[in-house]
Scaffold this motif. Structure first.
Motif, mmCIF file in Angstrom:
data_model
loop_
_atom_site.group_PDB
_atom_site.id
_atom_site.type_symbol
_atom_site.label_atom_id
_atom_site.label_comp_id
_atom_site.label_asym_id
_atom_site.label_seq_id
_atom_site.Cartn_x
_atom_site.Cartn_y
_atom_site.Cartn_z
ATOM 1 N N PRO A 299 85.341 -1.671 6.089
ATOM 2 C CA PRO A 299 84.951 -0.966 7.319
ATOM 3 C C PRO A 299 83.631 -0.221 7.145
ATOM 4 C CG PRO A 299 86.682 0.240 6.186
ATOM 5 C CD PRO A 299 86.511 -1.049 5.445
ATOM 6 N N THR A 300 82.852 -0.155 8.249
ATOM 7 C CA THR A 300 81.597 0.615 8.247
ATOM 8 C C THR A 300 81.693 1.824 9.160
ATOM 9 O OG1 THR A 300 80.743 -0.792 10.019
ATOM 10 C CG2 THR A 300 80.218 -1.436 7.758
ATOM 11 N N LYS A 301 82.702 1.851 10.021
ATOM 12 C CA LYS A 301 82.910 2.973 10.928
ATOM 13 C C LYS A 301 84.353 3.407 10.809
ATOM 14 C CE LYS A 301 82.328 4.271 15.809
ATOM 15 N NZ LYS A 301 81.964 3.792 17.166
ATOM 16 N N THR A 302 84.588 4.676 10.592
ATOM 17 C CA THR A 302 85.948 5.140 10.315
ATOM 18 C C THR A 302 86.539 5.996 11.425
ATOM 19 O OG1 THR A 302 85.057 7.062 9.143
ATOM 20 C CG2 THR A 302 85.563 5.100 7.833
ATOM 21 N N GLU A 303 85.749 6.346 12.449
ATOM 22 C CA GLU A 303 86.247 7.223 13.509
ATOM 23 C C GLU A 303 86.497 6.417 14.775
ATOM 24 O OE1 GLU A 303 84.909 11.267 15.900
ATOM 25 O OE2 GLU A 303 83.936 10.742 14.014
ATOM 26 N N LEU A 304 87.689 6.603 15.363
ATOM 27 C CA LEU A 304 88.038 5.896 16.589
ATOM 28 C C LEU A 304 87.280 6.467 17.780
ATOM 29 C CD1 LEU A 304 91.906 5.661 16.139
ATOM 30 C CD2 LEU A 304 90.259 3.787 15.947
ATOM 31 N N ALA A 305 87.096 5.634 18.798
ATOM 32 C CA ALA A 305 86.433 6.074 20.022
ATOM 33 C C ALA A 305 87.249 7.180 20.683
ATOM 34 C CB ALA A 305 86.276 4.897 20.976
ATOM 35 N N LYS A 306 86.547 8.139 21.312
ATOM 36 C CA LYS A 306 87.219 9.277 21.936
ATOM 37 C C LYS A 306 86.866 9.367 23.415
ATOM 38 C CE LYS A 306 87.645 12.409 17.978
ATOM 39 N NZ LYS A 306 87.325 13.780 17.482
#
Length: 763
Positions: A649-656
Motif C-alpha cells: 500500500p502507498t496510502k493508509t488513510e481511508l477517505a473521509k
C-alpha cells in the motif's frame, strides 16, 4: 424546506382527490363486472370456489414433478398459486442450490460414473406414508433420464439425498412407497444389461438384457435411503413402467405395469418397422405382481447376487420362490392403482377402451391353488386374466391413470385420446359422469387420491397440451393443469393453470394441515445434512484466517451488514466463506454473492452456508446480500480485494466525509425520537400475552438482540464526541439509529401480528 412542504401538501391533496375519483368510479356492481368481462354465473361460481382471500391459506398443497427442469413445483389448492420450486436434480439459482458447497455435495451424490449430470427429468413424486396414509414428512421423486431417486425433507422443503440406481440405464416407475414407507419402489423402463459399462448387441436382447424393480430401504429416523439394505428383483426384458404398493389385505405385495412384452427391437434406419409398431402388436402386456416381503427375506437369507455393488434377486429365484408372477393386462398400460381398501387393482391400457379391475383375492386364490395358464419364456408363472379379473368397464378412448374419491367405489380415470376425465363406480362397473379437459390429459390427481384415505373434493387434470388456452408465448406452450370440483355428482371445471417449468407428469396433493415445516433453523445448521455446520459462528466470533494460499472466512449475516465487510486476498488464493444467518424472525432470509465468481447462497434464519471459489484475477469485486431484507438492504455489502502478488500500500488513510457538531446533535435527536417509538411498541407488546405467540417471541428476541448492540456503539459515539471527532461521533450515532430502526421494524411487525391474531391484555 418550505418548498418541500408545499410540494408534499400538493401531492397529498392530489392523492386524496384521486382516491375520491377512484371510489366514485369503483361503484360498479357485480352484474356490471359480469357484463363488462363477459362472465356467466357459472364463471362466478368457479371463481368463488377457487378464491382464497388475502391472508388466508389453501386447503391442500400439491407437489408436482417439474419434468425436464429436474425440479419439483409446489402450489396450493384451490387457489392454484405457485408457492415454491424445489431444486432436486438440477441447480436452482434463487435458493443457491448448486451454487453453494452444501448443495453441491447433494448434487454430487447424483453423478453417474464420475460424471456430473446437470439436467434431469422428474416424473413421479410420492409422499411418505404411515399405515397407507400420507404423513407429510418426506417426499420422493425420480429422474427418468438418469436413473436416480431423491429424498426431500418436508420440514424445510429441501433435497437431502440423491441415490443413483447402479443397475439401470433408464427408469420410469418411481417413486412409489410401501404403506409405512419401509421401501421406495423404482422400476426400470428400457431393458439393458444390468452390468455397468457392459456392451451386448441388440440381437442378444432376450438373453442379455433385463428389466427390474428396485426396493430402496428408507430409514425414517435418519431421513435417508440406505443403499446397503436395498435390493432389486431382476425382471424379464419387458419395459417396466409404473408401480403401486398394496395396502390392507394386499400389504406386502407390489404391482408394476409393463409394455412391449413383445421384446421387439426396432430399426427404422435398417428398414424395420419402428418400435411403436412392434411394441403394440400383442393384445396384452404383463402386470408384474411381486411379493416384496418374501423377496426381502430371500435377500437377507443370501439368495441375491451382487451386481455393481447392489443386491439383485435373480429372475430364476424370483420365479421359483413365488416372488414374481405375471398377469395379462391391457396393452400399453400407464398406471396400476391399488384401491384405498387394498382389495382391487385398476389398470388401463392406452390402446384399449376398457379399464380392468383386478381382484387381489382372486389373484391370491390362483397362486395358492397353483393355477397358472402358462409360464413366460423366463419361467415366470402367468395367472390367467379370467382368474384375476373382477370386471372390465368401457370408459372411453385412451384410458390411462386412475385416482380414488373419498366416496366408496368412486374412481376417476384420465382418457388421453378423448381429452376427458371419466368418473365411474368400480364396484358396480358403470360410468357416472364425464368432463372434457384441454387437452390430451395424461395423469390426474385427486386429493390424497392414491392413499388409503382419499379426501375427494378436488381433482387436477395434468394435460399434455394447452394449445389455445392461454395468451400465446411462442411455439413452446406452457403446460395446463386444470382444477376440477368433484364434491358433487357432476364434475365442474374451475380453473386453468399454466405451468412454464418443464412438463409435469404426475403430482400428489396433501391436506395442508399435515405439513409442519419449520420457519427457522437452529443457529449454525447445515440444512443439507441437518447437522451443526463446522464453519458456524455467533456475533463477535467472526474470523478470517489465511494459511498459505488458502483463506477461510467465518462470517455472519444480519440486517443490514455482512461481517466481514472486507475480504483481502492475493491472486491465486482459494477462498472459502462460511456465513451464518443470525436472524430469528420468520422470513428474514439473506443471500450472498460475489461479483463475477458464479457463487450464490440463500441463507435462511439460523442456517450456515459455504461458498468456495478461487481468486484467479486481480481486481475489486463487490459482494452483497441478494435477498431484500431491510430498508438498508443495498448497504448490506462488502468488497473482495484481490491484490497482485507482492502488492504494497502507498496510502493508509481511508477517505473521509465532513461532519459537524450540529450533524451529531441532529442524529442524537433522531435516536431519541426513535427510542420513543420503540418504548411505545414495547409497552404494547408487554401489555399482552405475547409469549403465547411463538412467531412474536422470535421477533422480540431478534429485536432485543439488535437493541443489545446499542451499548457498544453508544460508548463509541460518546467517546468520539468527547474528542470532538464529529465524523466518528456521527457515524457511530447513526449505527445506534440503525439498530433502533431494525428493532422498531421487528417490534411494529410483532405489534401488528398480535393485533390481528387476538392478543389479550395481561395484568
Amino acid at each position: 424546506m418550505k418548498s418541500f412542504a408545499v410540494k408534499t401538501s400538493t401531492l397529498l391533496i392530489a392523492a386524496t382527490l384521486g382516491f375520491g375519483a377512484a371510489s366514485a368510479g369503483a361503484a360498479e356492481s357485480l352484474q356490471d363486472v359480469l357484463k363488462r368481462r363477459g362472465l356467466s354465473q357459472q364463471d362466478l361460481l368457479a371463481a368463488a370456489k377457487t378464491y382464497v382471500p388475502t391472508g388466508k391459506r389453501d386447503e391442500f398443497v400439491v407437489f408436482s414433478s417439474g419434468g425436464q427442469s429436474g425440479q419439483i413445483i409446489v402450489y396450493g389448492i384451490p387457489s392454484m398459486r405457485i408457492l415454491k420450486y424445489i431444486g432436486v436434480f438440477t441447480p436452482e439459482p434463487w435458493q443457491g442450490y448448486g451454487y453453494d458447497e452444501n448443495s453441491k455435495a447433494v448434487l454430487k451424490q447424483g453423478w453417474i460414473d464420475g460424471k456430473e449430470i446437470t439436467w434431469g427429468d422428474t416424473h413421479h413424486p410420492a409422499i411418505s406414508e404411515t399405515q397407507g396414509k400420507y404423513d407429510g414428512q418426506f417426499l420422493f421423486i425420480n429422474d427418468k433420464a438418469n436413473p436416480r431417486l431423491a429424498v426431500i425433507d418436508l420440514r424445510d422443503f429441501e433435497t437431502k439425498q440423491i441415490v443413483t440406481n447402479p443397475i439401470y440405464k433408464s427408469e420410469h416407475g418411481g417413486a412409489f412407497v410401501t404403506p409405512n414407507t419401509e421401501y421406495v419402489i423404482e422400476a426400470a423402463q428400457y431393458p439393458a444389461p444390468l452390468e455397468n459399462k457392459k456392451f451386448y448387441p441388440l440381437e442378444e436382447m432376450n438373453e442379455k438384457y433385463r428389466g427390474g424393480i428396485t426396493y430402496w430401504k428408507f430409514d425414517r429416523k435418519e431421513g435417508r435411503i440406505n443403499p446397503k439394505e436395498s435390493f432389486s428383483i431382476e425382471a424379464p426384458p419387458y419395459w417396466q413402467d409404473l408401480s403401486d404398493a398394496g395396502k390392507g389385505p394386499s400389504d406386502g405385495w407390489s404391482f408394476t405395469n409393463s409394455f412391449c412384452s413383445e421384446r421387439y427391437v426396432g430399426g427404422i434406419e435398417k428398414g424395420r418397422p419402428p418400435y411403436e409398431a412392434g411394441c403394440s402388436a400383442k393384445d396384452t402386456d404383463y402386470l408384474h405382481m411381486v411379493n416384496w416381503k418374501k423377496a426381502e427375506e430371500l435377500v437377507k437369507a443370501g439368495k441375491a447376487k451382487v451386481i455393481n455393488g447392489h443386491k439383485v434377486l435373480p429372475l430364476d429365484v424370483a420365479a421359483k420362490e413365488g416372488v414374481l408372477f405375471l398377469i395379462p393386462e391391457p396393452k400399453s398400460p400407464h398406471g396400476v392403482d391399488v384401491s384405498p381398501d387394498g382389495k382391487f387393482i385398476i389398470v388401463s391400457g392406452k390402446l384399449d377402451t376398457h379399464t380392468s379391475v383386478y381382484s387381489f383375492e382372486k389373484m391370491q386364490a390362483a397362486i395358492k391353488a397353483g393355477k397358472f395358464e402358462s409360464k413366460d419364456p423366463y419361467g415366470v408363472p402367468v395367472i390367467g386374466l379370467k382368474d384375476a379379473l373382477d370386471k372390465q368397464v368401457q370408459l372411453g378412448l385412451g384410458p390411462l391413470h386412475t385416482q380414488y374419491d373419498s366416496k366408496p367405489c368412486i374412481a376417476y380415470t384420465s382418457l388421453y385420446v378423448d381429452s376427458q376425465v371419466a368418473k365411474w363406480n368400480y364396484c358396480e362397473g358403470k360410468v357416472v359422469d364425464k368432463i372434457s379437459v384441454h387437452y390430451n390429459i395424461g395423469h390426474l390427481m385427486a386429493m390424497e387420491g392414491d392413499s388409503a384415505d382419499p379426501k375427494g373434493r378436488y381433482l387436477v387434470a395434468l394435460n399434455k397440451l394447452a394449445i389455445d388456452r392461454f395468451v400465446p408465448v411462442g411455439p413452446l406452450h406452457p403446460q395446463n393443469h386444470q382444477l376440477i370440483d368433484i364434491s358433487n355428482d357432476k364434475m365442474q371445471l374451475l380453473y386453468d393453470m399454466p405451468l412454464p417449468l418443464g412438463e409435469p407428469h404426475y403430482a400428489v396433493a396433501i391436506d395442508a394441515t399435515k405439513l409442519k415445516p419449520g420457519v427457522r433453523y437452529k443457529v449454525g445448521t447445515d440444512s443439507r445434512t441437518d447437522k451443526p455446520h463446522p464453519g458456524a459462528v455467533r456475533a463477535g466470533e467472526e474470523v478470517t484466517t489465511k494459511k498459505g494460499n488458502k483463506i477461510e472466512v467465518k462470517g455472519t449475516l444480519i440486517r443490514s451488514h455482512i461481517t466481514p465487510e472486507t475480504i483481502e486476498a492475493e491472486v491465486g488464493d482459494e477462498i472459502t466463506v462460511h456465513l451464518t444467518n443470525l436472524e430469528r424472525a420468520q422470513d428474514e432470509t439473506h443471500g450472498f454473492t460475489v461479483s463475477t465468481y458464479n457463487v450464490h447462497a440463500s441463507v435462511e434464519p439460523g442456517k450456515t452456508v459455504t461458498v468456495k471459489f478461487k481468486a484467479d484475477k486481480e481486481g475489486v469485486y463487490p459482494y452483497y446480500c441478494t435477498e431484500f431484507c431491510s430498508a438498508l438492504h443495498l448497504e448490506m455489502m462488502g468488497y473482495l480485494l484481490v491484490k497482485p502478488k507482492g502488492w504494497k500500500p502507498t496510502k493508509t488513510e481511508l477517505a473521509k466525509a465532513s461532519y459537524t457538531e450540529a450533524d451529531y446533535k441532529t442524529t442524537l435527536k433522531k435516536v431519541a425520537d426513535t427510542q420513543a417509538v420503540i418504548d411505545s411498541v414495547v409497552g404494547y407488546i408487554t401489555s399482552v400475552n405475547f409469549k403465547d405467540f411463538p412467531d412474536v417471541v422470535n421477533m422480540v428476541d431478534d429485536a432485543t438482540d439488535q437493541l443489545n448492540k446499542i451499548k457498544d456503539a453508544k460508548a463509541k459515539h460518546e467517546a468520539a464526541a468527547a474528542k470532538k471527532d464529529w465524523e466518528q461521533a456521527n457515524l457511530w450515532a447513526e449505527q445506534v439509529w440503525q439498530y433502533q430502526v431494525k428493532a422498531a421494524d421487528l417490534g411494529l411487525r410483532a405489534k401488528t401480528y398480535l393485533e390481528q391474531n387476538g392478543a389479550k391484555k395481561v395484568k
